[in-house]
Design an enzyme around this catalytic site. Sequence first.
Site, mmCIF file in Angstrom:
data_model
loop_
_atom_site.group_PDB
_atom_site.id
_atom_site.type_symbol
_atom_site.label_atom_id
_atom_site.label_comp_id
_atom_site.label_asym_id
_atom_site.label_seq_id
_atom_site.Cartn_x
_atom_site.Cartn_y
_atom_site.Cartn_z
ATOM 1 N N GLU A 103 0.827 -1.207 0.000
ATOM 2 C CA GLU A 103 0.000 0.000 0.000
ATOM 3 C C GLU A 103 0.862 1.258 0.000
ATOM 4 O O GLU A 103 0.585 2.231 -0.696
ATOM 5 C CB GLU A 103 -0.917 0.027 1.228
ATOM 6 C CG GLU A 103 -1.931 -1.104 1.270
ATOM 7 C CD GLU A 103 -1.412 -2.384 1.931
ATOM 8 O OE1 GLU A 103 -0.183 -2.634 1.899
ATOM 9 O OE2 GLU A 103 -2.236 -3.130 2.476
ATOM 10 N N CYS A 158 0.420 1.512 7.148
ATOM 11 C CA CYS A 158 -0.157 1.878 5.844
ATOM 12 C C CYS A 158 -1.399 2.743 6.024
ATOM 13 O O CYS A 158 -1.623 3.689 5.272
ATOM 14 C CB CYS A 158 -0.477 0.624 5.036
ATOM 15 S SG CYS A 158 1.010 -0.187 4.430
HETATM 16 N N1 THU Z 1 2.280 -6.302 4.102
HETATM 17 C C1 THU Z 1 1.793 -5.432 3.173
HETATM 18 O O1 THU Z 1 2.309 -5.325 2.042
HETATM 19 N N2 THU Z 1 0.720 -4.690 3.516
HETATM 20 C C2 THU Z 1 0.103 -4.729 4.723
HETATM 21 O O2 THU Z 1 -0.778 -3.936 4.983
HETATM 22 C C3 THU Z 1 0.482 -5.752 5.687
HETATM 23 C C4 THU Z 1 1.724 -6.488 5.406
HETATM 24 C C5 THU Z 1 3.462 -7.084 3.741
HETATM 25 C C6 THU Z 1 4.697 -6.709 4.521
HETATM 26 C C7 THU Z 1 5.496 -7.981 4.460
HETATM 27 O O3 THU Z 1 6.238 -7.981 3.254
HETATM 28 C C8 THU Z 1 4.444 -9.080 4.386
HETATM 29 O O4 THU Z 1 3.233 -8.443 4.003
HETATM 30 C C9 THU Z 1 4.217 -9.807 5.703
HETATM 31 O O5 THU Z 1 4.005 -8.920 6.741
#
Ligand code: THU
Length: 160
Positions: free
Chosen positions: A75, A115
């Site tokens: 995000e 995020c």
């Molecule tokens: N992650 C995201 O890309 N967005 C979120 O809102 C939550 C978590 C990603 C971060 C990391 O690369 C993986 O998901 C596990 O936490």
Amino acid sequence: MKEIKIESTLYLYENLEALPKKAFLLMQEAIKARKKAYAPYSNFNVGAAILLDNDEIVTGNNQENASYPSGLCAERTAVYYAGSQFPNAKILLMAISAGSQKSQTTKPIPPCGACRQSIAEYEIKQEASIEIYFMGEIGQVMKSNSLSDLLPLGFDKSVL
Ligand code: THU
């Protein structure tokens, strides 16, 4: 002592096909972005797609790093890219799809706290709500009409 209740309204669609057309198309972009995530450490892929009021679509996915905290969520990758490329455009819609590489993710996965804080900044900057749709890989899609429904009592520039 006074009790304060904070209410948020969220909407649940039974599946991807039930979404309004613009959101459906944007979610397809989020799904495509999810499949290109770089997530070798968590094995959890996230894709985000943003529709701007100039009709541009910007996408992002999570980018992990051997030094774990140096990675970035999907995000924020998307929202910062939109802010850097189109500083005067407003964000209308955001679609997010998340899925584990180990098992199929069937429930809506909301954006993490960091995020939410980052998206809130843009909602305040543009003085207009951002609609956010989020899902797993399949199944129900949840929607909030504004980031503030996902982050009540947010910290913003008004206190600085
Ligand atoms: N992650 C995201 O890309 N967005 C979120 O809102 C939550 C978590 C990603 C971060 C990391 O690369 C993986 O998901 C596990 O936490």
